[in-house]
Design a protein around this motif. Structure first.
Motif, PDB file in Angstrom:
ATOM      1  N   GLN A 349      74.566  18.374  78.960  1.00 19.36           N
ATOM      2  CA  GLN A 349      73.872  18.222  80.240  1.00 19.36           C
ATOM      3  C   GLN A 349      73.289  19.552  80.713  1.00 19.36           C
ATOM      4  OE1 GLN A 349      77.136  16.373  82.248  1.00 19.36           O
ATOM      5  NE2 GLN A 349      78.026  18.318  82.923  1.00 19.36           N
ATOM      6  N   LYS A 350      72.218  19.467  81.437  1.00 23.63           N
ATOM      7  CA  LYS A 350      71.442  20.652  81.820  1.00 23.63           C
ATOM      8  C   LYS A 350      72.257  21.641  82.657  1.00 23.63           C
ATOM      9  CE  LYS A 350      66.786  21.821  83.286  1.00 23.63           C
ATOM     10  NZ  LYS A 350      65.510  21.298  83.834  1.00 23.63           N
ATOM     11  N   SER A 351      73.137  21.144  83.493  1.00 21.56           N
ATOM     12  CA  SER A 351      73.906  22.034  84.369  1.00 21.56           C
ATOM     13  C   SER A 351      74.810  22.987  83.577  1.00 21.56           C
ATOM     14  CB  SER A 351      74.766  21.201  85.320  1.00 21.56           C
ATOM     15  OG  SER A 351      75.664  20.374  84.608  1.00 21.56           O
ATOM     16  N   ASP A 352      75.152  22.599  82.373  1.00 25.82           N
ATOM     17  CA  ASP A 352      76.033  23.443  81.559  1.00 25.82           C
ATOM     18  C   ASP A 352      75.322  24.655  80.971  1.00 25.82           C
ATOM     19  OD1 ASP A 352      78.443  22.255  81.939  1.00 25.82           O
ATOM     20  OD2 ASP A 352      78.331  20.932  80.191  1.00 25.82           O
ATOM     21  N   VAL A 353      73.978  24.639  80.960  1.00 19.36           N
ATOM     22  CA  VAL A 353      73.239  25.802  80.435  1.00 19.36           C
ATOM     23  C   VAL A 353      73.589  27.035  81.251  1.00 19.36           C
ATOM     24  CG1 VAL A 353      70.967  26.836  80.095  1.00 19.36           C
ATOM     25  CG2 VAL A 353      71.347  24.427  79.502  1.00 19.36           C
ATOM     26  N   VAL A 410      63.643  24.151  64.915  1.00 20.07           N
ATOM     27  CA  VAL A 410      65.038  24.002  65.329  1.00 20.07           C
ATOM     28  C   VAL A 410      65.464  22.553  65.180  1.00 20.07           C
ATOM     29  CG1 VAL A 410      66.701  24.259  67.204  1.00 20.07           C
ATOM     30  CG2 VAL A 410      64.842  25.920  66.953  1.00 20.07           C
ATOM     31  N   LYS A 411      66.530  22.347  64.435  1.00 21.60           N
ATOM     32  CA  LYS A 411      67.053  20.997  64.234  1.00 21.60           C
ATOM     33  C   LYS A 411      67.998  20.672  65.383  1.00 21.60           C
ATOM     34  CE  LYS A 411      68.278  18.298  60.199  1.00 21.60           C
ATOM     35  NZ  LYS A 411      68.782  18.354  58.805  1.00 21.60           N
ATOM     36  N   TYR A 416      74.081  16.711  71.446  1.00 20.39           N
ATOM     37  CA  TYR A 416      73.947  17.966  72.204  1.00 20.39           C
ATOM     38  C   TYR A 416      72.464  18.315  72.261  1.00 20.39           C
ATOM     39  CZ  TYR A 416      78.943  18.198  71.353  1.00 20.39           C
ATOM     40  OH  TYR A 416      80.282  17.890  71.301  1.00 20.39           O
ATOM     41  N   PRO A 417      71.704  17.605  73.087  1.00 15.86           N
ATOM     42  CA  PRO A 417      70.236  17.699  73.044  1.00 15.86           C
ATOM     43  C   PRO A 417      69.641  18.961  73.664  1.00 15.86           C
ATOM     44  CG  PRO A 417      70.931  16.216  74.784  1.00 15.86           C
ATOM     45  CD  PRO A 417      72.177  16.607  74.059  1.00 15.86           C
ATOM     46  N   ILE A 418      70.438  19.706  74.456  1.00 11.17           N
ATOM     47  CA  ILE A 418      69.872  20.853  75.173  1.00 11.17           C
ATOM     48  C   ILE A 418      70.297  22.148  74.492  1.00 11.17           C
ATOM     49  CG2 ILE A 418      69.704  22.022  77.406  1.00 11.17           C
ATOM     50  CD1 ILE A 418      70.575  19.316  78.672  1.00 11.17           C
ATOM     51  N   ASP A 419      69.309  22.957  74.077  1.00  8.55           N
ATOM     52  CA  ASP A 419      69.557  24.216  73.374  1.00  8.55           C
ATOM     53  C   ASP A 419      69.316  25.398  74.291  1.00  8.55           C
ATOM     54  OD1 ASP A 419      69.879  22.717  70.999  1.00  8.55           O
ATOM     55  OD2 ASP A 419      67.701  22.716  70.700  1.00  8.55           O
ATOM     56  N   ALA A 420      70.086  26.473  74.100  1.00 12.67           N
ATOM     57  CA  ALA A 420      69.878  27.689  74.892  1.00 12.67           C
ATOM     58  C   ALA A 420      70.469  28.884  74.147  1.00 12.67           C
ATOM     59  CB  ALA A 420      70.539  27.549  76.257  1.00 12.67           C
ATOM     60  N   THR A 421      70.074  30.072  74.589  1.00 12.34           N
ATOM     61  CA  THR A 421      70.629  31.309  74.026  1.00 12.34           C
ATOM     62  C   THR A 421      71.053  32.219  75.172  1.00 12.34           C
ATOM     63  OG1 THR A 421      68.487  32.444  73.975  1.00 12.34           O
ATOM     64  CG2 THR A 421      69.124  31.190  71.998  1.00 12.34           C
ATOM     65  N   TYR A 422      71.995  33.108  74.868  1.00  6.18           N
ATOM     66  CA  TYR A 422      72.406  34.088  75.872  1.00  6.18           C
ATOM     67  C   TYR A 422      72.898  35.329  75.140  1.00  6.18           C
ATOM     68  CZ  TYR A 422      74.801  36.384  79.735  1.00  6.18           C
ATOM     69  OH  TYR A 422      75.206  37.297  80.681  1.00  6.18           O
ATOM     70  N   GLY A 423      72.466  36.495  75.607  1.00  7.33           N
ATOM     71  CA  GLY A 423      72.874  37.744  74.998  1.00  7.33           C
ATOM     72  C   GLY A 423      71.819  38.811  75.226  1.00  7.33           C
ATOM     73  N   LYS A 424      71.804  39.792  74.342  1.00  7.22           N
ATOM     74  CA  LYS A 424      70.832  40.875  74.487  1.00  7.22           C
ATOM     75  C   LYS A 424      70.285  41.272  73.124  1.00  7.22           C
ATOM     76  CE  LYS A 424      73.917  43.702  76.255  1.00  7.22           C
ATOM     77  NZ  LYS A 424      74.589  44.921  76.782  1.00  7.22           N
ATOM     78  N   LYS A 425      69.054  41.758  73.143  1.00  6.66           N
ATOM     79  CA  LYS A 425      68.430  42.229  71.912  1.00  6.66           C
ATOM     80  C   LYS A 425      68.727  43.726  71.762  1.00  6.66           C
ATOM     81  CE  LYS A 425      64.209  40.848  70.816  1.00  6.66           C
ATOM     82  NZ  LYS A 425      62.725  40.793  70.730  1.00  6.66           N
ATOM     83  N   LEU A 426      69.259  44.084  70.614  1.00  7.72           N
ATOM     84  CA  LEU A 426      69.541  45.488  70.311  1.00  7.72           C
ATOM     85  C   LEU A 426      68.454  45.984  69.368  1.00  7.72           C
ATOM     86  CD1 LEU A 426      73.400  45.174  69.642  1.00  7.72           C
ATOM     87  CD2 LEU A 426      72.241  45.698  71.796  1.00  7.72           C
ATOM     88  N   LYS A 427      67.636  46.911  69.851  1.00 13.05           N
ATOM     89  CA  LYS A 427      66.453  47.304  69.091  1.00 13.05           C
ATOM     90  C   LYS A 427      66.731  48.339  68.013  1.00 13.05           C
ATOM     91  CE  LYS A 427      63.148  46.172  72.733  1.00 13.05           C
ATOM     92  NZ  LYS A 427      62.042  46.645  73.587  1.00 13.05           N
ATOM     93  N   LYS A 428      67.560  49.347  68.332  1.00 11.69           N
ATOM     94  CA  LYS A 428      67.737  50.462  67.383  1.00 11.69           C
ATOM     95  C   LYS A 428      68.975  50.314  66.502  1.00 11.69           C
ATOM     96  CE  LYS A 428      65.263  53.965  70.070  1.00 11.69           C
ATOM     97  NZ  LYS A 428      65.375  55.304  70.700  1.00 11.69           N
ATOM     98  N   GLY A 429      70.062  49.894  67.121  1.00 15.79           N
ATOM     99  CA  GLY A 429      71.298  49.830  66.366  1.00 15.79           C
ATOM    100  C   GLY A 429      72.420  49.252  67.196  1.00 15.79           C
ATOM    101  N   PRO A 430      73.624  49.223  66.656  1.00 13.51           N
ATOM    102  CA  PRO A 430      74.764  48.629  67.350  1.00 13.51           C
ATOM    103  C   PRO A 430      75.156  49.421  68.594  1.00 13.51           C
ATOM    104  CG  PRO A 430      75.479  49.772  65.373  1.00 13.51           C
ATOM    105  CD  PRO A 430      73.994  49.755  65.319  1.00 13.51           C
ATOM    106  N   GLU A 431      75.741  48.726  69.553  1.00 13.38           N
ATOM    107  CA  GLU A 431      76.222  49.365  70.772  1.00 13.38           C
ATOM    108  C   GLU A 431      77.553  50.077  70.540  1.00 13.38           C
ATOM    109  OE1 GLU A 431      74.850  46.942  74.647  1.00 13.38           O
ATOM    110  OE2 GLU A 431      76.302  45.879  73.384  1.00 13.38           O
TER     111      GLU A 431
END
Length: 475
Positions: A349-353, A410-411, A416-431
């Motif tokens: 369900q959308k509220s869970d995003v 995306v398959k 579970y019809p609703i897809d989402a992502t959460y996080g951050k993009k690391l451009k140079k290397g690991p934190e």
């Protein structure tokens, strides 16, 4: 008397000199001599055909010295006195030594025992080789099904009495696939090896005779007796019984029985461990290969334990050390393309995003999985599906599309019809080192290893006989 003593001394010196020249000392590590044979055994084993990174003798010396230095450190730490070490080493050593207690006469005696026991069990009834046709029938089958099977087996029986070939009929209708393919023929069997009903009918037949249809717990049978015989003489079966002894591991049991017998007959003067130690020493004196094998395992166990303490386990548990190593070598772990540190998730369900994002916001990355499990999937209902980690382009289609902005397909997950992502993009290397934990751990272990070896080189004296080294595999 004095002359005899002098002659004995001269002979002893001569023997020692010969032994030394036959297997000279190639190096001394912490005051302990290492003979050429031990070095050759290790070198040849680790540089055999198929080994990719083969070493020259000179190159291998450094590796071998390091190995011996670590063993010396383990002995100084008295790791060889630990009960766990003693037990594991004794188990391996005894596996190598125990078979030596078994002689040909012991095997023959066991084979004869098995033969006599079998002969007694078979008795005057002998062995039979029946062929059969089986129509399977469950014991609690409905009456209609039972009647159908009875009518069919009677029909087959009448066909056989009318001249139908038993083997061909068995191939066509028998429901015992193993024997049906062989025309219904079973292997030689003796009393007590089959169903009681089958055995009673079969043993009543002479070669060439056929039974009437009868019922057993397996179903309906018809038997044709192919042959009967008495058990062959021992000599004609000895090879087969010997093979049976080896396949069933009975040699080990024979050896253990002999060991226990020897201990018992010593009237308390010997324990089993003392006996095995004595036998290992005796065999090693005669068999250099066995001596090297046992020593290799002994030292290998010590090496594993001391290396675990000083390097492997130490590095894995030393979080401060890992962090320090990472901070000193950050450039080493830079990426050639960005990574995404986060998760791809799928909800019902959308509220869970938004609820998923709020759930892990401010929570350390390595605790996300547990936090999400307790919040959303803590009962029998699975509310979300999550893939968490550090992703590069191509690792996950949803992240490719949403984060790296590719045209990835995306398959959709069922339910579970609703897809989402959460996080951050690391451009140079690991934190942090956690982002490349396996790499940092391996590199930190390498650093600890080098520091440890340098410390051992300073602590323990090592001398290598260059002249003897030149003779390795050349004598």
């Amino acid at each position: 008397m004095k002359l005899k003593t002098i002659l004995a001394a001269l002979l002893l010196v001569g023997t020692s000199a010969y032994a030394q020249s036959d297997d000279p000392v190639i190096m001394t590590v912490n005051g302990q001599p290492v003979n050429r044979s031990e070095f050759e055994y290790s070198y040849n084993k680790n540089n055999s055909e198929g080994v990719i990174d083969k070493k020259t003798v000179d190159e291998y010396v450094e590796l071998f010295v390091n190995y011996k230095l670590k063993v010396a450190a383990a002995l100084d730490a008295r790791l060889d006195t630990l009960t766990s070490f003693k037990n594991e080493f004794a188990t391996y050593r005894d596996q190598q030594v125990r078979p030596s207690f078994v002689e040909d006469a012991d095997l023959t005696a066991e084979a004869m025992r098995i033969y006599n026991e079998t002969k007694e069990h078979i008795g005057p009834q002998g062995l039979i080789m029946p062929a059969h046709i089986l129509l399977r029938l469950a014991q609690k089958a409905p009456a209609a099904e039972q009647e159908k099977a009875r009518v069919r087996i009677d029909s087959i029986y009448n066909a056989l009495r009318g001249g139908a070939d038993f083997a061909e009929m068995a191939k066509k209708v028998s429901q015992d696939p193993g024997s049906a393919a062989k025309g219904g023929v079973l292997p030689w069997i003796g009393p007590g090896q089959t169903l009681e009903e089958f055995e009673k009918e079969a043993y009543a037949l002479q070669p060439g005779q056929m039974s009437k249809p009868f019922l057993s717990p397996a179903g309906y049978h018809i038997i044709l007796m192919k042959d009967r015989k008495q058990l062959e003489p021992f000599d004609s079966l000895k090879a087969d019984i010997m093979q049976f002894i080896e396949q069933r591991g009975l040699r080990d049991q024979i050896a253990q029985n002999k060991v226990q017998q020897i201990v018992k007959e010593s009237n308390g003067k010997l324990t089993e461990r003392q006996l095995m130690e004595q036998r290992a020493d005796e065999l090693s004196a005669k068999d250099p290969e066995l001596k090297n094998l046992i020593r290799e395992y002994h030292d290998g166990l010590l090496l594993y334990e001391i290396s675990n303490q000083r390097v492997w386990d130490k590095a894995a548990k030393d979080k401060a050390g890992l962090a320090n190593y990472f901070n000193r070598n950050k450039k080493k772990y830079n990426w050639d393309e960005p990574r995404f540190k986060g998760m791809a998730y799928h909800v019902k369900q959308k509220s869970d995003v938004k609820a998923v994002k709020n759930c892990v916001k401010g929570v350390p990355f390595d605790q996300w999985a547990e936090k999400l499990r307790k919040t959303f999937n803590n009962d029998s209902i699975i509310r979300i599906r999550v893939e968490k980690g550090i992703f590069k382009k191509g690792d996950n289609a949803l992240i490719d599309r949403e984060v790296f902005k590719t045209h990835a397909e995306v398959k959709q997950l069922k339910d579970y019809p609703i897809d989402a992502t959460y996080g951050k993009k690391l451009k140079k290397g690991p934190e942090s080192y956690d982002d490349v934990l396996s790499l940092v751990t391996a590199d930190y272990q390498d650093e600890l290893e080098k520091e440890w070896v340098a410390e051992l080189r300073r602590k323990y004296a090592v001398t290598v006989n260059k002249e003897v080294l030149k003779t390795v595999n050349k004598h």
